[in-house]
Enzyme design. Structure first.
Site, PDB file in Angstrom:
ATOM      1  N   LYS A 153     -19.386 105.090  98.778  1.00 27.39           N
ATOM      2  CA  LYS A 153     -20.836 105.183  98.617  1.00 27.39           C
ATOM      3  C   LYS A 153     -21.174 106.676  98.566  1.00 27.39           C
ATOM      4  CE  LYS A 153     -25.082 102.968 100.130  1.00 27.39           C
ATOM      5  NZ  LYS A 153     -25.550 102.618  98.804  1.00 27.39           N
TER       6      LYS A 153
HETATM    7  N1  PXG Z   1     -23.957  98.186  94.841  1.00 33.01           N
HETATM    8  C1  PXG Z   1     -24.392  99.456  94.726  1.00 33.01           C
HETATM    9  C2  PXG Z   1     -23.872 100.313  93.637  1.00 33.01           C
HETATM   10  C3  PXG Z   1     -25.338  99.942  95.644  1.00 33.01           C
HETATM   11  O1  PXG Z   1     -25.769 101.193  95.532  1.00 33.01           O
HETATM   12  C4  PXG Z   1     -25.315  97.780  96.770  1.00 33.01           C
HETATM   13  C5  PXG Z   1     -24.381  97.368  95.830  1.00 33.01           C
HETATM   14  C6  PXG Z   1     -25.698  96.861  97.888  1.00 33.01           C
HETATM   15  O2  PXG Z   1     -25.018  97.246  99.076  1.00 33.01           O
HETATM   16  P1  PXG Z   1     -25.637  96.976 100.530  1.00 33.01           P
HETATM   17  O3  PXG Z   1     -24.595  97.507 101.474  1.00 33.01           O
HETATM   18  O4  PXG Z   1     -26.928  97.697 100.585  1.00 33.01           O
HETATM   19  O5  PXG Z   1     -25.817  95.522 100.673  1.00 33.01           O
HETATM   20  C7  PXG Z   1     -25.845  99.085  96.662  1.00 33.01           C
HETATM   21  C8  PXG Z   1     -26.931  99.529  97.592  1.00 33.01           C
HETATM   22  C9  PXG Z   1     -32.096 101.472  96.373  1.00 33.01           C
HETATM   23  C10 PXG Z   1     -30.735 101.942  96.648  1.00 33.01           C
HETATM   24  O6  PXG Z   1     -32.996 102.334  96.322  1.00 33.01           O
HETATM   25  C11 PXG Z   1     -29.688 101.089  97.060  1.00 33.01           C
HETATM   26  C12 PXG Z   1     -28.405 101.591  97.242  1.00 33.01           C
HETATM   27  C13 PXG Z   1     -28.219 102.915  97.010  1.00 33.01           C
HETATM   28  C14 PXG Z   1     -29.253 103.736  96.639  1.00 33.01           C
HETATM   29  C15 PXG Z   1     -30.510 103.266  96.468  1.00 33.01           C
HETATM   30  O7  PXG Z   1     -32.291 100.263  96.172  1.00 33.01           O
HETATM   31  N2  PXG Z   1     -27.247 100.895  97.598  1.00 33.01           N
END
Ligand code: PXG
Length: 309
Positions: A153
């Site tokens: 991430k």
């Molecule tokens: N895939 C990617 C590429 C992500 O960035 C998720 C899946 C979901 O993961 P989690 O752990 O949150 O269930 C993400 C989530 C936003 C935002 O503004 C979200 C993410 C990163 C940056 C911004 O919605 N990550």
């Protein structure tokens, strides 16, 4: 005058207007760093242990040594929420490589920059219907696992941003991204699930996905509900012939997909299984054992044990 929000920045709490990082920070110059987006519901930080673990895994994979323990990081997050008197919040935890010179070499950066922003955010979950979104399939492929893998991430989100630009231009809410082989990977910032004949599938890690914390909790939820769930390669054909498609993520929570590239999914609304998962998920985030209390007397310890179970 209204008090400014307080931001955690390298061990201190500073007012929002004074929370600044150097123009020589490699997080800014090269996207060199890692982060987490986390939510708190009703005074409890949802799956905080999982988020902190993932942050440390991301950091390790880019050879970035954090100067504090996971427990200290956990306390810094909770303290940021307390200082801002938040109960329902979105938390952005960022660790950059730190300040360096105008060269990409990370070994010249002396110490990471660490900041935590917490803002109020109300959930869209609840007894109502899930939101329904329209997607396109992006022409931008998800980075391969042997390239800038999204298993990390990292602060490098250009791959998602280019896909989002394409979705915006098409007037869609978001997009499905395929991996380098042509299999379904994920949406720009959320993970994808499909439902066919009562069975649930989600792309596996080979498709270059971020190991979403919401995704893994939803997989476990399906298992607990006796719903057949598989992590496997999902083809664009699987996607366009699915009875239901839904997206999950910390920010997105659970949203139904109504159409992809102008083709309706099911009848174009939220299907029965998507609704059920949305409702179960809505109840789940409110359960104290799913998170870490912000204002509890035993912050961390007891809840940590129960989250591991
Ligand atoms: N895939 C990617 C590429 C992500 O960035 C998720 C899946 C979901 O993961 P989690 O752990 O949150 O269930 C993400 C989530 C936003 C935002 O503004 C979200 C993410 C990163 C940056 C911004 O919605 N990550």
């Amino acid at each position: 005058m209204e008090k400014e929000p307080l931001i955690y920045l390298d061990g201190s709490f500073v007012e929002k207007s004074k929370a600044v990082v150097s123009v020589f920070d490699h997080g800014l110059l090269y996207g060199d760093g890692v982060f987490e987006g986390i939510r708190a519901y009703s005074g409890s930080v949802f799956r905080l242990v999982d988020h902190v673990d993932r942050l440390y895994d991301s950091a390790r994979s880019i050879h970035l040594q954090l100067p504090m323990s996971k427990e200290q990081m956990t306390q810094a997050i909770l303290e940021t929420l307390r200082r801002n008197r938040l109960k329902d919040a979105y938390i952005r935890l960022v660790v950059t490589r730190g300040t360096g010179d105008l060269g990409v070499d990370p070994s010249l950066c002396k110490a990471p920059t660490i900041f935590i922003i917490a803002e109020p955010m109300a959930s869209t979950l609840g007894p109502r219907e899930p939101k329904v979104v329209r997607l396109i399939t992006s022409s931008v492929r998800r980075d391969a696992v042997d390239a800038t893998s999204h298993e990390i991430k990292s602060l490098n989100y250009m791959n998602s941003i280019l896909a989002k630009i394409e979705a915006n231009a098409a007037g869609a809410d978001d997009c499905i991204m395929l991996d380098h082989r042509g299999f379904v990977s994920e949406a720009s910032v959320s993970n994808v699930f499909i439902v066919k004949k009562g069975k649930v599938s989600t792309p596996s890690s080979g498709a270059g996905i971020l190991h979403g914390i919401t995704r893994s909790r939803v997989v476990r939820l399906c298992l607990d509900l006796g719903i057949d769930v598989q992590e496997r390669d999902v083809t664009p054909f699987d996607l366009s012939t699915a009875d239901e498609v839904f997206l999950v993520g910390t920010k997105a929570e659970v949203v139904a997909v109504g159409s992809i590239g102008g083709l309706k999914v099911g009848d174009g609304g939220a299907g029965p299984l998507t609704r059920r998962i949305y409702q179960e998920f809505s109840r789940m985030v409110q359960r104290p054992e799913e998170g870490t209390p912000i204002y509890g007397s035993d912050n961390g310890q007891r809840v940590k044990a129960s989250q591991k179970a």
